[in-house]
Scaffold this motif. Structure first.
Motif, mmCIF file in Angstrom:
data_model
loop_
_atom_site.group_PDB
_atom_site.id
_atom_site.type_symbol
_atom_site.label_atom_id
_atom_site.label_comp_id
_atom_site.label_asym_id
_atom_site.label_seq_id
_atom_site.Cartn_x
_atom_site.Cartn_y
_atom_site.Cartn_z
ATOM 1 N N GLU A 41 -17.074 8.488 -6.089
ATOM 2 C CA GLU A 41 -15.620 8.960 -5.891
ATOM 3 C C GLU A 41 -15.176 8.593 -4.037
ATOM 4 O O GLU A 41 -16.065 8.408 -3.520
ATOM 5 C CB GLU A 41 -15.647 10.561 -6.158
ATOM 6 C CG GLU A 41 -15.707 10.881 -7.462
ATOM 7 C CD GLU A 41 -14.702 10.178 -8.555
ATOM 8 O OE1 GLU A 41 -13.632 9.628 -8.026
ATOM 9 O OE2 GLU A 41 -15.473 9.308 -9.436
ATOM 10 N N PRO A 42 -13.809 8.628 -3.992
ATOM 11 C CA PRO A 42 -13.508 8.384 -2.573
ATOM 12 C C PRO A 42 -14.315 9.168 -1.500
ATOM 13 O O PRO A 42 -14.558 8.888 -0.318
ATOM 14 C CB PRO A 42 -12.005 8.528 -2.833
ATOM 15 C CG PRO A 42 -11.715 8.413 -4.181
ATOM 16 C CD PRO A 42 -12.930 8.842 -4.913
ATOM 17 N N LEU B 161 -18.133 11.039 2.824
ATOM 18 C CA LEU B 161 -17.897 12.129 3.637
ATOM 19 C C LEU B 161 -18.923 13.432 3.201
ATOM 20 O O LEU B 161 -19.444 13.920 4.097
ATOM 21 C CB LEU B 161 -16.564 12.302 3.546
ATOM 22 C CG LEU B 161 -15.580 13.639 4.337
ATOM 23 C CD1 LEU B 161 -16.026 13.483 5.782
ATOM 24 C CD2 LEU B 161 -14.432 13.890 3.807
ATOM 25 N N GLU B 162 -18.964 13.517 1.978
ATOM 26 C CA GLU B 162 -19.742 14.727 1.394
ATOM 27 C C GLU B 162 -21.156 14.668 1.668
ATOM 28 O O GLU B 162 -21.988 15.508 1.699
ATOM 29 C CB GLU B 162 -19.156 14.870 0.033
ATOM 30 C CG GLU B 162 -17.718 15.240 0.041
ATOM 31 C CD GLU B 162 -17.264 15.473 -1.579
ATOM 32 O OE1 GLU B 162 -17.957 15.142 -2.380
ATOM 33 O OE2 GLU B 162 -16.017 15.326 -1.907
ATOM 34 N N ALA C 245 -11.799 7.860 3.912
ATOM 35 C CA ALA C 245 -11.637 9.116 3.672
ATOM 36 C C ALA C 245 -12.641 9.961 4.885
ATOM 37 O O ALA C 245 -12.257 10.801 5.541
ATOM 38 C CB ALA C 245 -12.222 9.547 2.453
ATOM 39 N N VAL C 246 -13.632 9.099 5.446
ATOM 40 C CA VAL C 246 -14.599 9.594 6.692
ATOM 41 C C VAL C 246 -13.670 9.482 7.857
ATOM 42 O O VAL C 246 -13.754 10.672 8.671
ATOM 43 C CB VAL C 246 -15.754 8.641 6.748
ATOM 44 C CG1 VAL C 246 -16.616 9.140 7.981
ATOM 45 C CG2 VAL C 246 -16.612 8.673 5.494
ATOM 46 N N ILE C 247 -12.881 8.485 7.907
ATOM 47 C CA ILE C 247 -12.240 8.452 9.362
ATOM 48 C C ILE C 247 -10.899 9.395 9.211
ATOM 49 O O ILE C 247 -10.789 10.033 10.202
ATOM 50 C CB ILE C 247 -11.702 6.950 9.361
ATOM 51 C CG1 ILE C 247 -12.998 6.010 9.561
ATOM 52 C CG2 ILE C 247 -10.574 6.962 10.458
ATOM 53 C CD1 ILE C 247 -12.415 4.610 9.608
ATOM 54 N N GLU C 248 -10.341 9.460 8.318
ATOM 55 C CA GLU C 248 -9.213 10.611 7.902
ATOM 56 C C GLU C 248 -9.600 11.942 8.101
ATOM 57 O O GLU C 248 -8.927 12.774 8.599
ATOM 58 C CB GLU C 248 -8.530 10.412 6.729
ATOM 59 C CG GLU C 248 -7.864 8.925 6.496
ATOM 60 C CD GLU C 248 -7.283 8.677 5.139
ATOM 61 O OE1 GLU C 248 -7.429 9.624 4.398
ATOM 62 O OE2 GLU C 248 -6.909 7.649 5.040
ATOM 63 N N ALA C 249 -10.965 12.108 7.974
ATOM 64 C CA ALA C 249 -11.580 13.382 8.162
ATOM 65 C C ALA C 249 -11.752 13.831 9.471
ATOM 66 O O ALA C 249 -12.342 14.898 10.112
ATOM 67 C CB ALA C 249 -12.666 13.599 7.386
ATOM 68 N N GLY C 250 -11.638 12.957 10.466
ATOM 69 C CA GLY C 250 -11.867 13.111 11.828
ATOM 70 C C GLY C 250 -13.302 12.672 12.502
ATOM 71 O O GLY C 250 -13.404 12.777 13.457
ATOM 72 N N SER D 34 -15.664 -3.619 -0.952
ATOM 73 C CA SER D 34 -15.344 -3.249 -2.211
ATOM 74 C C SER D 34 -14.237 -2.415 -2.006
ATOM 75 O O SER D 34 -14.163 -1.605 -0.952
ATOM 76 C CB SER D 34 -16.467 -2.716 -3.018
ATOM 77 O OG SER D 34 -16.684 -1.472 -2.935
ATOM 78 N N ALA D 35 -13.098 -2.553 -3.020
ATOM 79 C CA ALA D 35 -12.154 -1.396 -3.006
ATOM 80 C C ALA D 35 -12.510 -0.069 -2.728
ATOM 81 O O ALA D 35 -12.016 0.867 -1.834
ATOM 82 C CB ALA D 35 -11.194 -1.727 -4.033
ATOM 83 N N ARG D 36 -13.555 0.258 -3.724
ATOM 84 C CA ARG D 36 -14.105 1.752 -3.679
ATOM 85 C C ARG D 36 -14.680 2.023 -2.125
ATOM 86 O O ARG D 36 -14.341 3.059 -1.616
ATOM 87 C CB ARG D 36 -15.120 1.912 -4.653
ATOM 88 C CG ARG D 36 -15.478 3.596 -4.749
ATOM 89 C CD ARG D 36 -14.489 4.514 -4.594
ATOM 90 N NE ARG D 36 -13.356 4.570 -5.322
ATOM 91 C CZ ARG D 36 -13.180 5.176 -6.521
ATOM 92 N NH1 ARG D 36 -14.121 5.808 -6.822
ATOM 93 N NH2 ARG D 36 -12.070 5.185 -7.068
ATOM 94 N N THR D 37 -15.593 1.056 -1.366
ATOM 95 C CA THR D 37 -16.071 1.615 -0.385
ATOM 96 C C THR D 37 -14.992 1.621 0.643
ATOM 97 O O THR D 37 -15.073 2.680 1.624
ATOM 98 C CB THR D 37 -17.162 0.399 0.048
ATOM 99 O OG1 THR D 37 -18.314 0.882 -0.835
ATOM 100 C CG2 THR D 37 -17.737 0.630 1.609
ATOM 101 N N LEU D 38 -13.898 0.824 0.691
ATOM 102 C CA LEU D 38 -12.961 0.891 1.586
ATOM 103 C C LEU D 38 -12.111 2.335 1.580
ATOM 104 O O LEU D 38 -11.801 2.784 2.658
ATOM 105 C CB LEU D 38 -11.911 -0.222 1.298
ATOM 106 C CG LEU D 38 -12.348 -1.529 1.694
ATOM 107 C CD1 LEU D 38 -11.168 -2.707 1.359
ATOM 108 C CD2 LEU D 38 -12.787 -1.803 3.164
#
Length: 424
Positions: free
Chosen positions: A408-409, A413-414, A272-277, A263-267
Motif C-alpha cells: 500500500e502507499p 513509511l510504516e 508518502a515518506v517525504i510528505e510525512a516529513g 514503478s507507480a506504486r513505489t513513487l
C-alpha cells in the motif's frame, strides 16, 4: 501426466531478490520450512531441516547467456541437495525483454532436466495478476495497457503470453483454458498439448482456487514455473511441516529506506515518506554520474542529520518524464548501473553506521543492496505486506525487500517506523 509423491524438497530459482522473498513467504505460509539464499550458496553450506530451498538470483535483465549460466548453477546446487521438484520463479507481470530472460532460462532448465512439458502461470490474484485465455491482466486491464507498458527496463507491450513466451523460446507455448482448470482436466489438457508438440503450457487462473487446482495437478511435476501464486498452490498440495510463527524484526537500532524502483506504486510510497516529513536525499545521477561520489554525498548527508528526525530515505526513483531525460542523457543501462552501485555503497555505509533495519524498494535495488552487503541469506520472518516478508539475517540485520509494485502507499513509511508493520 505427473505422478504425486510424498512431497520432495522444493527447490526454487528466482530471477530477482524481491521475487525470491515473495515466493519464500508463499511457501512458509503453507507450513513449509523455507530457507532463502542470496545467490547460489557455496559447497558445504549448513542446511538444517527444511522443506524448501529458495535461491535469489539477479537474472531478470542481465545478458541472457549469463542468466542461463547462473540459473543452471543454481539448478545443479539444488538437485545435489535433494530437490525433487524445481520451481523457476519469475515476476507476476511476466517482466522480460524481447530476448528474454524467461524463455531462455526455461529452455535451459527444461533441457538440463530432460523435461518434455512445463506448466506455468504468472497468475497471482492476491496481487491483482490474473491469466485468462492466455492473456495476462493487471487489475482490470490487460498487461499491455497497465503501468508495465512503460517500465524502464522491461516494457510489456503484449498481453498474450503464448506469443510473448514463444518469441523468447525455441519451443512452442499453449494454453490450459480456465474452463478445463475448473473441470479438473488440467492433466488431460497437458497431455493433449504435449502431443501437439507444445512444451510450455500457460495455465489460466483468476482465483486462488484455480491455483490450488493447478498445484494438485502438478504436485509431482519435476519442473514448474510461475509467480508466487502457483508455488503456493504446489505447497498446499503436499504434506506440510509444523512451522512456528514467523519472527518479527528487531525493534532496537535505527532504520533507513532505500528506493530505486520507478514503478507507480513505489513513487506513491516514496512521496508518502517525504510528505510525512522524513529526511530525504535523492541520488541525482544527471548532476553527478559517479557512483562513489553519489554514495559519499548521501552518507555525508546522513551523518549531518540530527537526532529524532525519523528514519531517512535515500532514493533514485523518478517520474516517467524525468526518467526519460536521464536515460536519454546517459543511456538506460549506464544510468541503472551507476545508481545500483551507488545505492549498494550507501547500504553498506548505513550498516557500518549502525542501521539494523533496511527497507528496500525495487528488485534491482534490493539485489544491489544484498550484493553490496554480502548477505548470504536469512530466515523468512513476519510479513509487512502481502508477499513482502522481513528477512532476518544471522548478523542481526533485518531486511525488507519490496518489489516495485507491491504494498500500500504507506508501506515504506510504516515499515521503517519505530514499531514496524509485521510486529504484533
Amino acid at each position: 501426466m505427473f505422478d504425486s509423491n510424498e512431497g520432495p524438497v522444493i527447490g526454487v530459482i528466482a530471477d530477482d531478490v524481491t521475487g525470491a522473498s515473495d515466493v519464500a513467504v508463499a511457501l512458509r505460509r503453507r507450513g513449509l520450512r523455507t530457507m532463502l539464499f542470496f545467490g547460489t550458496p557455496p559447497e558445504g553450506t549448513d542446511l538444517p531441516g527444511h522443506d524448501a530451498l529458495v535461491i535469489a538470483l539477479k537474472t531478470r535483465t542481465v545478458d541472457r547467456r549469463e542468466a542461463v549460466a547462473r540459473s543452471l548453477a543454481a539448478l545443479a546446487w539444488l538437485r545435489a541437495r535433494g530437490a525433487g521438484q524445481v520451481y523457476f520463479k519469475y515476476c507476476s507481470t511476466f517482466d522480460s525483454t524481447a530476448e528474454g530472460n524467461i524463455g531462455p532460462v526455461l529452455d535451459a532448465l527444461a533441457d538440463a532436466m530432460d523435461v518434455p512439458m512445463v506448466a506455468t502461470t504468472p497468475s497471482s490474484p492476491e496481487h491483482g495478476r490474473t491469466q485468462y485465455n492466455g492473456y495476462l491482466f493487471v487489475g482490470d486491464v490487460l498487461l499491455s495497457e497497465s503501468h508495465m507498458r512503460h517500465h524502464p527496463l522491461t516494457p510489456m507491450t503484449d498481453s498474450y503470453l503464448p506469443r510473448v513466451l514463444g518469441s523468447q523460446s525455441a519451443y512452442r507455448a499453449g494454453v490450459v483454458p480456465l474452463a478445463e482448470v475448473r473441470r479438473g482436466e488440467i492433466g488431460r489438457r497437458l497431455a493433449e498439448l504435449r502431443g501437439q508438440g507444445v512444451r510450455y503450457a500457460l495455465v489460466d487462473a483468476v482465483e486462488d482456487d484455480d491455483l490450488a487446482a493447478a498445484g494438485r495437478a502438478l504436485a509431482g511435476a519435476p519442473l514448474v514455473a510461475g509467480a508466487a501464486g502457483l508455488a503456493g498452490g504446489l505447497a498446499a498440495a503436499r504434506p506440510s511441516s509444523s512451522y512456528d510463527d514467523a519472527p518479527a524484526p528487531p525493534l532496537t537500532g535505527s532504520a533507513a529506506v532505500l528506493a530505486g524502483s520507478c514503478s507507480a506504486r513505489t513513487l506513491e510510497q516514496v512521496a508518502a515518506v517525504i510528505e510525512a516529513g522524513r529526511p530525504a536525499h535523492r541520488l541525482d545521477v544527471l548532476a553527478d554520474p559517479d557512483e562513489e561520489s553519489l554514495a559519499k554525498a548521501a552518507l555525508d548527508w546522513y551523518d549531518a542529520l540530527g537526532p529524532g528526525s525519523g528514519a531517512p530515505i535515500v532514493y533514485s526513483s523518478l517520474e516517467p518524464a524525468a526518467l526519460r531525460r536521464v536515460q536519454e542523457a546517459l543511456g538506460g543501462e549506464r544510468s541503472a548501473a551507476i545508481l545500483e552501485s551507488a545505492i549498494g555503497r550507501v547500504a553498506r555505509g548505513l550498516v557500518e553506521r549502525g542501521v539494523t533495519r533496511l527497507v528496500c524498494a525495487g528488485g534491482e535495488t534490493s539485489g544491489a543492496v544484498v550484493g553490496a552487503l554480502g548477505v548470504p541469506g536469512g530466515v523468512i520472518g513476519a510479513e509487512a505486506a502481502r508477499g513482502v516478508p522481513w528477512i532476518l539475517t544471522a548478523s542481526g540485520l533485518a531486511l525488507l525487500l519490496k518489489s516495485g509494485n507491491f504494498g500500500e502507499p504507506g508501506l515504506l513509511l510504516e515499515a521503517s517506523a519505530t514499531t514496524p508493520m509485521g510486529v504484533a
